[in-house]
Design an enzyme around this catalytic site. Structure first.
Site, mmCIF file in Angstrom:
data_model
loop_
_atom_site.group_PDB
_atom_site.id
_atom_site.type_symbol
_atom_site.label_atom_id
_atom_site.label_comp_id
_atom_site.label_asym_id
_atom_site.label_seq_id
_atom_site.Cartn_x
_atom_site.Cartn_y
_atom_site.Cartn_z
ATOM 1 N N ASP A 407 0.852 -1.176 0.000
ATOM 2 C CA ASP A 407 0.000 0.000 0.000
ATOM 3 C C ASP A 407 0.894 1.235 0.000
ATOM 4 O O ASP A 407 2.104 1.132 0.228
ATOM 5 C CB ASP A 407 -0.896 -0.029 1.250
ATOM 6 C CG ASP A 407 -1.801 1.181 1.349
ATOM 7 O OD1 ASP A 407 -2.315 1.610 0.305
ATOM 8 O OD2 ASP A 407 -1.978 1.692 2.464
ATOM 9 N N THR A 844 -2.482 1.355 -4.667
ATOM 10 C CA THR A 844 -2.973 2.467 -3.861
ATOM 11 C C THR A 844 -4.308 2.968 -4.380
ATOM 12 O O THR A 844 -4.659 2.744 -5.541
ATOM 13 C CB THR A 844 -1.951 3.627 -3.862
ATOM 14 O OG1 THR A 844 -2.457 4.718 -3.111
ATOM 15 C CG2 THR A 844 -1.661 4.090 -5.278
ATOM 16 N N ASN A 965 -8.451 -1.170 4.557
ATOM 17 C CA ASN A 965 -8.604 -1.423 3.123
ATOM 18 C C ASN A 965 -7.517 -2.339 2.573
ATOM 19 O O ASN A 965 -7.572 -2.729 1.410
ATOM 20 C CB ASN A 965 -8.603 -0.110 2.346
ATOM 21 C CG ASN A 965 -7.325 0.680 2.555
ATOM 22 O OD1 ASN A 965 -6.674 0.573 3.587
ATOM 23 N ND2 ASN A 965 -6.956 1.465 1.562
#
Length: 1295
Positions: A407, A844, A965
């Site tokens: 990420d 991302t 997430n």
């Protein structure tokens, strides 16, 4: 009724109903359990143990027999009780498997006992529960709390169950809750009393509660809860904002009371308390294949024994007199005897399957995990956290990673948002003065850290951390730590105040914007009001914050107020003088920090020892405070009030925006569920009535607050969110592009250009808009909103529809650009991983421009890279681009050099590429790419990308992230790594390993991963070798005893050999051996590539070890046999030298394989030999009739008195180990491996070693600059140059 039966009945009840109905327990207090209305729901007692005192043995045995190896060995032990096939005494045959089962049971019992102690301690904690008989809240244990009870929680106390909030001491019905124990977030969450239940300031009396609660079934969603409270047939809806969660802590509230809705194992925290996931490592899967080969080998050897026995019987002319006939006088046929002998040989040679291998592997992994968690380099002083190993059985997978999926926000970056610039009504304000201040801060806080925003760097003149935190920089760390490091730790010590480091909270206003704001107001004022109130930031006081953080963080930082005052004064004087010089040179603005020369005694620095709070409130004036205070003082306000205000934000973006608004005089003073108060630049407060808050969600990507203006009484909606979530909701006049002359359209176009510019500079963007709603329209909308709030089914969908209906026809105000700085040493870490052969991907959710800029900053992409960008929504166009890129690949590849290719993909295109018809081409293109950057990716897309690469390329993957997430991606990878960052602990709880910084991934993989893999691989190979070498002694003897299944070694010696004499050395080998030091592994990441290609555990390595075991067993058998042939020694006298030389050979074989010797190695190796002789002497002295008719009584003593015994031991050991030793010597001389070369370099004096490494790096840089040059192209006459050995490292790595 026990709590377990309550839990079972609750699950039964809730499985039938979709809702849970709860009434008060008070009217039924004292009645039997069967008369309790809430009896079907779980109690609050917690039980995490797996066993009870009576169930431990059967349940543990059942668990252990899930392993086929244990069933196999128990079956052989039982088979040994059959007289026709037994090879040993039946009772003795049970000893090995019983020892293994007992040791495993002891380990499991100890782990379960620790869980029991933890459960008992937790269940015995006290809380305040309302008692009808005593008409007050009384102390009771947590385990005595039930659903329907009324519980009161005091400030700083832990919440015992999930409680619906009905009353608080706060006059506004607000309770602040800290969820650090649940998700790691230290910021406060605001909870509110159920709407209309308890009047403000009224006394709460549980006996008067006559309502009925209806809520959803227990679930693990921490962000979702709904239901309604029915009183007198009137329903009042409530949601997650009224639920206090078990395990959280009440803060800044004297007391809070409510009714328990979920208890014990049905609480949301317990439902989220997942155990470490079981994963099978790649090495374990390979090992299971080798076990099958050993089974096949055992079958062949047993078959040879059975056939040999039949042939031996058939060659006899008459039946020997020592054959015992059956009961009917007949003899067993030779074929049936062969079948019996096959089973006997399985029992005799059963050690071919390593019985203790699985237990040894568990012990080795526990040792490896211990050393990983104790590594000081992986300890984060700022967060006081160390690496966590949550999955104990895949440590070796860390050494085989080929793809890393990362990420960006919070993983590669700090997730500490800094306000940089803004655009209002189409006019951009660059905030140049603030940029200079941040350049100073960035230069001093970490000279090596990259600043994403492309600002011209200036040499740092002083440490602003010292200026702001004063004595915090003086710590009790060792002198070897630099002052730069100390200041960074001190700055981080303020972590107790969420997102409030000096870097984040201080903003120098733009002079032009200040002037425009003073002259025009209007939309400019609305813009800053939106920044100040359109958020969930909690306002608290300095005193409350200090009380909350005291005792929660331990720190070794301790300082004297006098030292702090002196340090501050000198720093501020240097700051003032330095900025004056720069101001004269720039000439564009006056002294930006606006500081007067002052004596250090004016600073009120509190004396304390513990965690350091570097908030605004510490008595130290920040530049923005000075400016704001000056503005306020001109209007008659006091700056002391401003210094008392501090903020708790749920996200760093909100904290940055609130502090930026404060810098312009719009200071958030108070927030309650009913109103929000802002101090205007004029100094007077403005109190807005809060009508509703439309919280942020990932679907809308925006949030809104609906307020009523205190003067005009207008109903205003302030909205903020991502540009895609705001621009599409604007009023027609903003979106009507053909009307170019329209003023609103021009504002939208200019704002979009500024947004694109911010994104290219790597800034995170947010848009702000407003809308004025008529009272009639608001009432109609509110009716629909109330219906949605009271709904049980489809509640989320209905709430979403009402939010979207309100957020339409917005008027654009402006946008902001916020910087998210890279974490420390991210570029170096990515480069090291690449040098180790690891492909790094970044997935991302940021905009493409922002992500690309950060990719270049962190060296994921290089300016020399050939970058393909895929950004289309059309599938045909996407397919054409994909095929075109694949066709271009051959042009950029040649025999000696392959171009460095990067791939950038937008989320819309990624959705197309993940379709079945494009997956193959997409994966093929990814094969050629050095770096891949996926933007605007959803959590589901992240996990699909990881899964696709795992299955299509058959590679080992690692996913790393810090937020909720990233959970799907982390769980989809072979190894999941969570970062305990600013976004809570969801990623950590779902991960296999947890670290606090991305830079720690470098050592975790390149050092610990390499060590764990090589150690375990070598240990497993050695284990197979050891067992085959020893068991073959018995096999060779069968050729001289008619394949009768006779053993020339006493069975007790055979048991002791594997359980005691040779069990500890391989475990020590698997825990402590090092092929290269940590320093060399970090300096030469290329050494990591060996694990990626299974270099330490290949099929060929396994079979070479097996062949070597056969050879050594032949030598260990036939040298003693030929020595004593023709003598009159008995069978055990022949077996003792064979057993002894086998031990020497196996131990010295390990000594040859060990790469790094320590005192522990010597103690264990020598200790194993000593234990062998001590136990053998004691056993042969005491075993007078333990194995009749042949007993090994006094045989060891006789052997030690015979010189031939010593000659046999020395000669046999040398002959047995000579081939392996010779092979190692030749390989180390003629074709040294990379690891051997690294060890040789590591033994050099430090200055010579560093010179070698420097020349090797220079050679590598030369090769990267001139592809035609190969590292292996070093002249042969350069043998005296360090380059020769280092070039070998590069040329051999790929092989």
């Amino acid at each position: 009724m026990t709590w377990t039966s309550w839990c079972c009945e609750s699950r039964r009840k809730d499985s039938d109903d979709s809702e849970r109905t709860i009434v008060s327990n008070l009217p039924y207090e004292g009645l039997k359990a069967k008369n309790q209305p809430n009896r079907h729901y779980a109690g609050n007692a917690i039980k995490t143990t797996k066993y009870t005192f009576w169930s431990f043995i059967p349940k543990n045995l059942i668990e252990q027999f899930h392993r086929w190896a244990n069933i196999y060995f128990v079956g052989l032990a039982v088979l040994n009780f059959v007289p026709q096939v037994n090879a040993f005494q039946p009772q003795v045959a049970l000893i090995p498997i019983c020892v293994i089962l007992a040791l495993t049971a002891i380990k499991d019992a100890w782990e379960d006992f620790r869980r029991y102690q933890s459960d008992r301690q937790l269940n015995s904690r006290l809380c305040l529960k309302y008692s009808r008989s005593e008409r007050s809240f009384v102390e009771r244990s947590w385990k005595d709390v039930r659903v329907g009870d009324f519980v009161r929680v005091l400030s700083n106390e832990t919440i015992p169950a999930d409680i619906l909030l009905l009353h608080t001491s706060d006059p506004n019905g607000v309770c602040h809750m800290e969820t650090a124990n649940l998700d790691g977030e230290t910021n406060l969450k605001q909870k509110r009393v159920v709407s209309g239940f308890c009047g403000m300031g009224s006394q709460f009396e549980p006996l008067n509660f006559v309502g009925t609660l209806v809520c959803e079934k227990p679930n693990d969603n921490l962000n979702h809860f709904n239901g309604f409270l029915e009183i007198d047939k009137k329903k009042t809806g409530f949601g997650i904002e009224s639920l206090l969660l078990r395990g959280c802590t009440v803060r800044n509230t004297a007391d809070a009371s409510g009714i328990v809705v979920y208890a014990g194992h049905e609480t949301k925290s317990m439902l989220n308390n997942n155990k470490p996931r079981y994963k099978r490592s790649k090495l374990e899967k390979q090992m299971n294949t080798e076990v099958l080969f050993c089974v096949l080998l055992l079958f062949c050897m047993c078959l040879i024994g059975a056939v040999g026995h039949v042939v031996w019987l058939e060659t006899m002319s008459s039946i020997p007199i020592y054959f015992i006939p059956n009961s009917d006088g007949t003899y067993t046929s030779s074929v049936l005897s062969g079948v019996y002998m096959f089973l006997t040989m399985i029992i005799l040679l059963q050690v071919m399957i390593p019985i203790s291998l699985y237990l040894s592997i568990e012990l080795v992994k526990m040792g490896q995990v211990f050393f990983i968690t104790q590594d000081l380099d992986l300890y984060d002083e700022e967060k006081d956290t160390r690496v966590q190993c949550r999955a104990l059985n895949i440590t070796e997978d860390l050494g085989q990673i080929q793809y890393v999926f990362s990420d960006k926000t919070g993983t590669l970056t700090e997730n500490k948002m800094v306000f940089r610039r803004c655009t209002i009504m189409g006019t951009e304000y660059p905030h140049e003065e603030n940029a200079v201040r941040l350049a100073f801060l960035a230069g001093e806080m970490d000279a090596d850290e990259e600043v994403i925003y492309q600002q011209r760097r200036r040499p740092p003149l002083f440490s602003l951390d010292e200026a702001q935190d004063g004595p915090a920089g003086a710590s009790t760390h060792s002198p070897s730590h630099s002052s730069l490091h100390r200041s960074k730790v001190a700055a981080g010590a303020s972590g107790s105040l969420a997102f409030s480091s000096p870097l984040e909270r201080e903003v120098i206003p733009d002079q032009n914007l200040l002037q425009t704001l003073e002259e025009e107001g209007g939309p400019y004022q609305d813009f800053f009001l939106a920044m100040a109130i359109c958020n969930t930031v909690v306002v608290c006081t300095e005193a409350a914050l200090r009380q909350r953080t005291k005792g929660r963080h331990n720190s070794s930082l301790s300082w004297s107020p006098l030292e702090g005052l002196c340090g501050q004064g000198s720093c501020f004087q240097r700051l003032r003088l330095s900025l004056k010089n720069i101001t004269r040179k720039r000439g564009s603005f006056e002294e930006p920090f606006h500081m007067e020369e002052t004596d250090s005694t004016v600073y009120d620095v509190p004396t304390f020892s513990g965690s350091l709070d570097s908030g605004d409130e510490g008595g130290k004036k920040t530049p923005s405070d000075d400016r704001t205070a000056k503005m306020g003082s001109q209007k008659g306000s006091s700056s002391s009030v401003l210094e008392e205000v501090c903020y708790e934000a749920q996200s760093p973006d909100e904290a940055a925006l609130v502090h930026a608004a404060k810098a312009y005089g719009f200071t958030l003073l108070e927030r309650t569920p009913e109103h929000v108060t802002v101090r205007l630049p004029s100094g007077r407060p403005m109190k807005f009535k809060v009508l509703d808050v439309l919280t942020f969600d990932s679907f809308r990507r925006r949030m809104s607050i609906i307020v009523q203006h205190p003067h005009s009484k207008e109903i205003i909606v302030y909205t903020k969110g991502a540009d895609a979530g705001i621009m599409e909701r604007l009023h027609k006049s903003f979106k009507d592009k053909p009307r170019v002359k329209n003023e609103n359209t021009g504002i939208a176009n200019k704002t979009q250009k500024d947004l694109d510019s911010y994104a290219k500079d790597g800034l995170r963007t947010l848009c702000f808009a407003k809308k004025v709603v008529s009272e009639q329209a608001y009432r109609l909308w509110m009716d629909k909103r109330q219906e949605a709030l009271s709904a049980i089914s489809r509640k989320e969908e209905l709430l979403m529809d009402t939010a979207v209906a309100m957020e339409t026809d917005l008027d654009l105000l402006g946008a902001t650009g916020i910087e998210d700085r890279l974490q420390e040493k991210v570029p170096e870490t990515i480069q090291a991983l690449r040098d180790g052969g690891i492909q790094v991907w970044v997935l991302t959710g940021d905009k493409l421009e922002t992500a690309v800029n950060i990719a270049y900053s962190c060296k994921l992409l290089d300016q020399r890279d050939l970058v393909f960008t895929f950004n289309t929504e059309n599938k045909e166009v996407c397919k054409t681009m994909l095929n075109g890129a694949l066709e271009e690949m051959p042009r950029y590849r040649c025999q000696d050099y392959e171009a460095s290719i990067g791939l950038v993909i937008d989320g819309r295109t990624l959705k197309l590429l993940l379709d079945d018809d494009l997956q193959t081409q997409f994966v093929e293109l990814c094969r050629h790419c050095r770096s891949v950057l996926c933007c605007r990716a959803t959590p589901l897309q992240k996990s699909r990308v990881v899964t696709l690469l795992r299955h299509k390329l058959k590679v080992m993957t690692l996913a790393i992230g810090d937020g909720a997430n990233d959970v799907n991606m982390i769980q989809a990878a072979d190894v999941g790594v969570g970062i305990s960052g600013q976004e809570g602990m969801q990623a950590v709880m779902a991960s296999d390993f947890a670290i606090s910084r991305f830079k720690h991934l470098k050592k975790l993989l390149l050092v610990h991963g390499h060590w764990c893999y090589s150690r375990l691989a070598n240990m497993i190979i050695y284990f197979f070798y050891k067992n085959v070498a020893y068991v073959n002694l018995l096999f060779w003897y069968q050729f001289f005893c008619g394949f009768s299944g006779t053993a020339m070694i006493d069975y007790w010696f055979m048991i002791f050999f594997n359980l005691f004499f040779t069990s500890t050395p391989p475990i020590m080998y698997g825990i402590m051996d090092r092929e290269a030091s940590a320093y060399m592994l970090l300096q030469l990441p290329q050494l990591y590539k060996r694990g990626q290609h299974a270099g330490g555990y290949r099929r060929s390595t396994f079979w070479i070890a097996i062949l070597d075991a056969f050879y050594q067993s032949l030598v260990c058998f036939f040298v003693p046999y030929l020595t004593y042939r023709g003598s009159d020694i008995d069978i055990f006298t022949l077996g003792i030298p064979m057993n002894t030389v086998s031990l020497f050979t196996i131990i010295l074989h390990l000594a040859i394989e060990i790469k790094s010797w320590t005192v522990v190695h010597w103690v264990i190796m020598v200790g194993s030999v000593l234990i062998y002789f001590i136990v053998s002497l004691a056993f042969t002295a005491l075993c007078i009739s333990c194995n009749p008719p042949s007993d090994p009584y006094w045989l060891m003593q006789e052997q030690l008195a015979d010189p031939v015994f010593y000659l046999v031991c020395i000669l046999t050991t040398v002959v047995a180990l000579l081939p392996r030793y010779t092979l190692h010597a030749l390989r180390g001389t003629l074709v040294p491996s990379d690891h051997l070369t690294a060890r040789q370099i590591d033994r050099l004096p430090p200055h010579h070693r560093d010179r070698w490494l420097k020349e090797w790096r220079n050679l590598k840089d030369l090769c990267s600059s001139f592809p035609s040059i190969s590292p292996s192209a070093v002249p042969g006459d350069a043998a005296q140059s360090p380059t020769t050995a280092t070039a070998q490292l590069s040329s051999n790595t790929a092989t």
